[in-house]
Design an enzyme around this catalytic site. Structure first.
Site, PDB file in Angstrom:
ATOM      1  N   GLU A  19       0.803  -1.234   0.166  1.00 33.70           N
ATOM      2  CA  GLU A  19       0.021  -0.068   0.103  1.00 33.70           C
ATOM      3  C   GLU A  19       0.780   1.317  -0.148  1.00 33.70           C
ATOM      4  O   GLU A  19       0.839   1.799   0.774  1.00 33.70           O
ATOM      5  CB  GLU A  19      -0.901  -0.110   1.363  1.00 33.70           C
ATOM      6  CG  GLU A  19      -1.746  -1.201   1.400  1.00 33.70           C
ATOM      7  CD  GLU A  19      -2.609  -1.087   2.836  1.00 33.70           C
ATOM      8  OE1 GLU A  19      -2.158  -0.442   3.638  1.00 33.70           O
ATOM      9  OE2 GLU A  19      -3.512  -1.991   2.956  1.00 33.70           O
ATOM     10  N   GLY A  73       1.999   4.769  -0.672  1.00 29.13           N
ATOM     11  CA  GLY A  73       1.511   6.111  -1.008  1.00 29.13           C
ATOM     12  C   GLY A  73       2.409   7.179  -1.158  1.00 29.13           C
ATOM     13  O   GLY A  73       2.711   7.433  -2.619  1.00 29.13           O
ATOM     14  N   ARG A  98       3.185  20.542   5.776  1.00 24.55           N
ATOM     15  CA  ARG A  98       4.207  19.476   6.434  1.00 24.55           C
ATOM     16  C   ARG A  98       5.454  20.160   7.287  1.00 24.55           C
ATOM     17  O   ARG A  98       5.614  19.675   8.558  1.00 24.55           O
ATOM     18  CB  ARG A  98       4.678  18.870   5.291  1.00 24.55           C
ATOM     19  CG  ARG A  98       3.741  17.748   4.479  1.00 24.55           C
ATOM     20  CD  ARG A  98       4.204  16.801   3.514  1.00 24.55           C
ATOM     21  NE  ARG A  98       4.976  15.785   4.289  1.00 24.55           N
ATOM     22  CZ  ARG A  98       6.387  15.824   4.886  1.00 24.55           C
ATOM     23  NH1 ARG A  98       7.091  16.526   4.074  1.00 24.55           N
ATOM     24  NH2 ARG A  98       6.759  15.001   5.395  1.00 24.55           N
ATOM     25  N   CYS A 115      -1.596  34.847   9.151  1.00 27.87           N
ATOM     26  CA  CYS A 115      -1.336  35.348  10.258  1.00 27.87           C
ATOM     27  C   CYS A 115      -1.056  34.427  11.417  1.00 27.87           C
ATOM     28  O   CYS A 115      -1.969  34.059  12.154  1.00 27.87           O
ATOM     29  CB  CYS A 115      -2.598  36.292  10.741  1.00 27.87           C
ATOM     30  SG  CYS A 115      -3.056  37.087   9.404  1.00 27.87           S
TER      31      CYS A 115
END
Ligand SMILES: *Cc1c(COP(=O)(O)O)cnc(C)c1O
Length: 423
Positions: A274, A276, A313, A345
């Protein structure tokens, strides 16, 4: 070989298209994905799996743009999903239900029902409570659900604390020491069919030892489960293989598959991967334009029009993303120490801190590397900033695969309550 390189004139290309050209037509900020790079990652899996009884279910949560899903689907990928929204995306991109695996620690009865109605091929169950719920839902529909149980092998993946998932204190999976009880329960529930075992120990793994250790533990469990009378035909290895953000040296896909091959040898299980991040991360970049440069006392702030709402991130995981000017700097150009920040901000709104970059000025474009995974999918419209558009390049062609919403579109879904005066 990166899909993003300077041409001889010093313009950054995505394959055969200048990022400057895309910026002129689409505006900034925007995400750009290289189809060739996406295919190359897929091909590495395909090559490494030759002769193995194995398949790849692309983990949509890393990048769920329909064009990206369809690219992998057309190459033969299944999908690993974590919500009904992702299920709808996988189906809309042409991936058949039987090639879809549904993962996740908290699936609602309505979601399980939607998954069974769509003929999802495998549901990875993560708790005894979920076993009971799924059994009830399947009973209502008069179907039998193919399941694996995701076990938590209690292995430290050696990655950031927010993306490690295979340790005892993480919420994911069923503790490997309790797994036999869970399988026994599953075996007693009439509307479930146990087909295998699943694991997923974390994300951005840069060494193979955690995989080795985890597979060895699950392997022992599989032997026990078979002795208990369960038919364990599938072993879902999960995803998690890391990519290069700064100076990491993640294992090659071939080496990863070689380790899995060795550790599962003779087990007689069909394997599922799997991936990603590994399939999409380095295949995508985020491009922004410098709004202004603000010299400070201790360092210079380069304010760009891409921000934490576009790429969270750095703020969320302390992640490093390489940032380069889209116009190639002269060799030996002087650098200045700067923070690349967005206009939001929040003091946490930065893409990079304390970088030595060639002098930038208003109007210059910058490219943020390795932004194809957990970039656009985690974006928000905080500060009412429209979601950055996504562009796919394939050779010398490019297309907008998700346009930037207009402000009017953003406002159009909101309502005044009926008791308020019309504006
Ligand atoms: C997130 C996730 C993946 C993909 O992880 P990557 O690190 O992006 O490869 C695979 N399987 C499951 C169950 C996940 O939750």
């Amino acid at each position: 070989m990166s899909a993003f390189t300077y041409d001889t004139n010093g313009d950054m290309l995505a394959e055969g298209v200048a990022l400057r050209t895309i910026a002129q037509q689409v505006g900034t900020p925007f995400y750009c994905y290289s189809a060739a790079a996406l295919r190359a990652g897929w091909q590495e899996f395909a090559d490494g799996m030759r002769g193995m009884n194995a398949s790849v279910c692309y983990a949509l949560k890393a990048n769920s743009n329909l064009a990206v899903i369809k690219l992998f689907g057309d190459l033969g990928a299944g999908a690993d999903i974590v919500s009904v929204g992702e299920m709808r995306r996988a189906l809309a991109a042409g991936i058949p239900g039987r090639k879809i695996i549904y993962s996740g620690v908290g699936k609602k009865p309505s979601e399980l029902m939607a998954a069974l109605q769509a003929g999802i091929g495998q549901i990875n169950v993560e708790s005894s409570a979920e076993l009971e719920t799924l059994n009830a839902v399947a009973g209502q529909l008069g179907v039998k659900a193919d399941i694996t149980i995701r076990v938590n092998p209690d292995i430290d993946a050696g990655t950031h604390e927010k993306i490690t998932t295979g340790r005892k204190e993480n919420k994911f999976g069923i503790d490997i020491d309790l797994a036999r009880d869970a399988f026994a329960l599953a075996g007693r529930l009439p509307n479930l069919k146990v087909v295998g075992v699943a694991m997923h120990i974390g994300s951005q793994l840069t060494t193979l030892d955690p995989y080795r250790a985890a597979i060895a533990r699950v392997r022992e469990l599989i032997v026990q489960l078979r002795a208990d009378g369960h038919r364990i035909g599938r072993f879902d290895i999960g995803g998690g293989l890391g990519i290069v953000y700064a100076d990491e040296t993640p294992p090659s896909i071939a080496d990863f598959l070689q380790v899995v091959r060795r550790e599962t040898d003779g087990l007689g299980c069909e394997l599922t991967f799997e991936p990603g991040r590994r399939l999409v991360g380095e295949a995508g970049v985020l491009v922004g334009e410098v709004i202004l440069v603000k010299p400070g006392v201790s360092k210079t702030f380069v304010v760009v029009d891409a921000a934490m709402n576009d790429l969270i991130r750095p703020t969320l995981y302390d992640a490093w993303h390489d940032i380069v000017p889209v116009r190639q700097p002269r060799p030996n150009a002087a650098t200045i120490r700067c923070d690349i920040v967005g206009p939001i901000c929040e003091s946490g709104d930065y893409l990079a801190q304390n970088r030595d970059l060639p002098a930038l000025s208003a109007g210059d474009l910058v490219m943020i590397r390795s932004a194809g995974a957990y970039g656009a999918v985690m974006a928000s419209s905080y500060n009412s900033r429209p979601l950055a558009p996504e562009v796919m390049v394939d050779g010398t062609r490019f297309a907008v695969v998700r346009p930037r919403p207009t402000i009017d579109e953003m406002l159009s879904s909101e309502r005044f309550p009926p008791w308020m005066e019309k504006a």
